[in-house]
Structure formats: C-alpha cells, structure tokens
Design a protein around this motif. Structure first.
Motif, short mmCIF file in Angstrom:
data_model
loop_
_atom_site.label_atom_id
_atom_site.label_comp_id
_atom_site.label_asym_id
_atom_site.label_seq_id
_atom_site.Cartn_x
_atom_site.Cartn_y
_atom_site.Cartn_z
N LEU A 48 14.49 1.24 11.37
CA LEU A 48 14.33 2.48 12.12
C LEU A 48 15.14 2.45 13.41
O LEU A 48 15.87 3.39 13.73
CB LEU A 48 12.85 2.70 12.44
CG LEU A 48 12.49 4.00 13.16
CD1 LEU A 48 12.50 5.16 12.19
CD2 LEU A 48 11.11 3.87 13.81
N TRP A 49 15.03 1.33 14.15
CA TRP A 49 15.75 1.20 15.42
C TRP A 49 17.22 0.82 15.22
O TRP A 49 18.05 1.05 16.10
CB TRP A 49 15.05 0.19 16.33
CG TRP A 49 13.85 0.78 16.99
CD1 TRP A 49 12.58 0.87 16.45
CD2 TRP A 49 13.78 1.42 18.26
NE1 TRP A 49 11.74 1.51 17.33
CE2 TRP A 49 12.44 1.86 18.45
CE3 TRP A 49 14.71 1.64 19.26
CZ2 TRP A 49 12.02 2.52 19.61
CZ3 TRP A 49 14.29 2.29 20.43
CH2 TRP A 49 12.97 2.72 20.58
N ASP A 50 17.54 0.25 14.08
CA ASP A 50 18.93 -0.09 13.77
C ASP A 50 19.73 1.14 13.34
O ASP A 50 20.89 1.29 13.74
CB ASP A 50 18.98 -1.12 12.65
CG ASP A 50 19.45 -2.48 13.12
OD1 ASP A 50 19.83 -2.61 14.30
OD2 ASP A 50 19.43 -3.43 12.32
N PHE A 51 19.11 2.00 12.51
CA PHE A 51 19.88 3.07 11.89
C PHE A 51 19.24 4.45 11.95
O PHE A 51 19.89 5.42 12.35
CB PHE A 51 20.13 2.73 10.41
CG PHE A 51 21.01 1.54 10.20
CD1 PHE A 51 22.38 1.62 10.35
CD2 PHE A 51 20.45 0.32 9.84
CE1 PHE A 51 23.19 0.52 10.16
CE2 PHE A 51 21.26 -0.79 9.65
CZ PHE A 51 22.63 -0.70 9.81
N GLU A 52 17.97 4.55 11.53
CA GLU A 52 17.37 5.86 11.32
C GLU A 52 17.41 6.75 12.56
O GLU A 52 17.82 7.92 12.49
CB GLU A 52 15.92 5.71 10.85
CG GLU A 52 15.74 4.94 9.56
CD GLU A 52 15.95 5.80 8.32
OE1 GLU A 52 16.55 6.88 8.44
OE2 GLU A 52 15.50 5.38 7.25
N ILE A 53 17.00 6.22 13.69
CA ILE A 53 16.97 7.02 14.92
C ILE A 53 18.38 7.45 15.31
O ILE A 53 18.62 8.61 15.69
CB ILE A 53 16.31 6.22 16.07
CG1 ILE A 53 14.83 5.99 15.76
CG2 ILE A 53 16.47 6.95 17.40
CD1 ILE A 53 14.14 5.04 16.73
N TYR A 121 7.44 0.57 24.76
CA TYR A 121 7.50 1.73 23.85
C TYR A 121 7.46 1.35 22.36
O TYR A 121 6.64 1.88 21.63
CB TYR A 121 8.77 2.55 24.09
CG TYR A 121 8.70 3.87 23.33
CD1 TYR A 121 8.01 4.95 23.85
CD2 TYR A 121 9.29 3.99 22.06
CE1 TYR A 121 7.89 6.13 23.13
CE2 TYR A 121 9.18 5.18 21.34
CZ TYR A 121 8.48 6.24 21.89
OH TYR A 121 8.35 7.41 21.17
N VAL A 122 8.34 0.46 21.91
CA VAL A 122 8.49 0.21 20.48
C VAL A 122 7.16 -0.09 19.81
O VAL A 122 6.83 0.47 18.75
CB VAL A 122 9.48 -0.95 20.23
CG1 VAL A 122 9.64 -1.22 18.75
CG2 VAL A 122 10.84 -0.62 20.86
N GLY A 132 2.65 1.65 8.76
CA GLY A 132 2.32 2.69 7.80
C GLY A 132 2.36 4.11 8.34
O GLY A 132 2.13 5.07 7.60
N LYS A 133 2.68 4.26 9.62
CA LYS A 133 2.65 5.59 10.24
C LYS A 133 3.99 6.31 10.08
O LYS A 133 5.03 5.71 9.91
CB LYS A 133 2.32 5.46 11.73
CG LYS A 133 0.96 4.85 12.01
CD LYS A 133 -0.17 5.70 11.46
CE LYS A 133 -1.54 5.25 11.99
NZ LYS A 133 -1.86 3.86 11.66
N GLU A 134 3.91 7.64 10.16
CA GLU A 134 5.10 8.48 10.19
C GLU A 134 5.66 8.46 11.61
O GLU A 134 4.96 8.84 12.56
CB GLU A 134 4.75 9.91 9.77
CG GLU A 134 5.84 10.94 10.02
CD GLU A 134 7.14 10.63 9.27
OE1 GLU A 134 8.18 10.50 9.96
OE2 GLU A 134 7.10 10.55 8.04
N TYR A 140 9.93 9.51 17.46
CA TYR A 140 11.39 9.67 17.49
C TYR A 140 11.84 10.33 18.78
O TYR A 140 12.80 9.87 19.42
CB TYR A 140 11.85 10.50 16.29
CG TYR A 140 13.25 11.05 16.44
CD1 TYR A 140 14.37 10.26 16.24
CD2 TYR A 140 13.45 12.39 16.83
CE1 TYR A 140 15.65 10.77 16.41
CE2 TYR A 140 14.72 12.90 17.00
CZ TYR A 140 15.82 12.09 16.79
OH TYR A 140 17.08 12.60 16.97
N VAL A 141 11.17 11.38 19.19
CA VAL A 141 11.55 12.10 20.41
C VAL A 141 11.51 11.17 21.62
O VAL A 141 12.39 11.19 22.48
CB VAL A 141 10.62 13.31 20.63
CG1 VAL A 141 10.88 13.96 21.99
CG2 VAL A 141 10.83 14.34 19.52
N GLY A 142 10.47 10.33 21.69
CA GLY A 142 10.36 9.40 22.81
C GLY A 142 11.37 8.28 22.75
O GLY A 142 11.75 7.72 23.78
#
Length: 202
Positions: A48-53, A121-122, A132-134, A140-142
């Motif tokens: 998520l922190w490498d690519f998705e965001i 934050y992370v 397991g959370k969305e 994402y905004v934060g």
C-alpha cells in the motif's frame, strides 16, 4: 567506472528506502504480513505504501507511470512542501570531508525520522486495528500529505548528496591512474536498518 555506477544505483535505492516508513520498520516484515484492502482489492500494508497510495495520488498506471512520476516531481519541486524542513541537514558536510561513520549516522538520522511515521500515522491505532480493514478512504486521504513530504524530501536529499559528493570529488581531484578517486564505500552503511522496531506498536 563500474564502481561509481554501482554506488549511484545504491544511493538511489537507499534514499528511496529511507523515505518510506515501512522500509525502515521490521514489524510484521515491514507491514508485508499485515493484510488489508484498498478500494476493495486485497493488498498488504507494505505494498500500500510502496505503490497503491502513489498510483492513486498520481492517477498513474504501468502505461503512463514515467510521465506521471515526472509531472509529480515537477509539482513537488515547484511547491514548498519540503522547503526549510531540514532536508539539508548534514549532507553539505560530506563535501567538507565527512567520514564514513558520520555518513552512517546521517543516514540513520533520516531513517529514524521516517520511522516515526509508523507510530504517528501508518500504525497509530495498532496492528489489529489496521489488519483486514479498507484503507482506501480516510486512511488514504491522511496518508497523501505524508507521502508528498517524504517523496519531496527524498528528491532534495538525493540532489543534495549527489551535489555534495561531486564537490568532494572536485576538491579531491583525480587519482594517479587518471580515474576519479571516489570512495564508494562512504555510501555503504555497515549497520542494517531493517532491525528498527517501534515500541509504540502492540
């Protein structure tokens, strides 16, 4: 020379890793073992922190990622999100003869600074509150301003280090064999960063 090419590749990778919170955190293998969702897709916190965001923020895909990255870099450079925030802390001293151990400490200082985001934050609510959370909405905004600051710092730090090393080379001159006297070992910290662990995380 081949040693300079290897050192530059190492430097590029090192600075990138130093400005990603989960590349300087050992918990759950840097978040790889924390599974969650992002816009309904199964992923893990590290990816998520490498690519998705980044892909969502730049609205990029594999087809246009280079152009999107360049556009984003230009926006970061034109903005002031990371100016006057300590991004020049220490690397100018490299051109003045900073030794290997001092460079290691500088690198570790940057790693600790990035690592603080894991608590702040992370994973501020703990592993189980994230597992397991969305994470494609409020999370994402934060995360976006944090990513912008860290990527901006990475760019400034990389540029500063390259400039400082170039100045160091200019001052040292060339070796007797006509090749640059660059000591690439100055960019190879002997202490691993992957053992870092935040005590604030359960």
């Amino acid at each position: 020379s081949s040693s300079q090419t290897k050192a530059l590749k190492f430097l590029l990778h090192l600075i990138g890793d130093l400005n990603n919170p989960l590349h300087v955190e050992s918990l759950a293998k840097g978040g790889n073992n924390i599974k969650n969702l992002f816009e309904g897709r199964r992923t893990n916190l590290h990816f998520l922190w490498d690519f998705e965001i980044l892909l969502k923020h730049t609205q990029s895909t594999e087809a246009n990622e280079i152009e999107a990255a360049q556009e984003w870099a230009e926006k970061l450079f034109a903005g002031d999100a990371v100016r006057n925030r300590g991004v020049e802390d220490g690397f100018l001293a490299i051109s003045e003869g900073m030794g290997k151990l001092q460079v290691e400490e500088l690198v570790l200082t940057w790693a600790r600074e990035t690592n603080r985001w894991v608590c702040d934050y992370v994973l501020k609510d703990g592993v189980e509150a994230t597992r397991g959370k969305e994470l494609g909405d409020e999370y994402y905004v934060g995360a976006v301003p944090i990513v912008e600051e860290l990527i901006g710092k990475a760019g400034w730090r990389l540029a500063g280090l390259i400039n400082a090393l170039a100045e160091r080379e200019r001052a040292l001159g060339f070796g007797e064999d006509g090749r640059e006297s660059f000591d690439s070992s100055i960019l190879r910290p002997s202490r691993l960063l992957t053992g870092s662990r935040n005590e604030c995380i359960d």
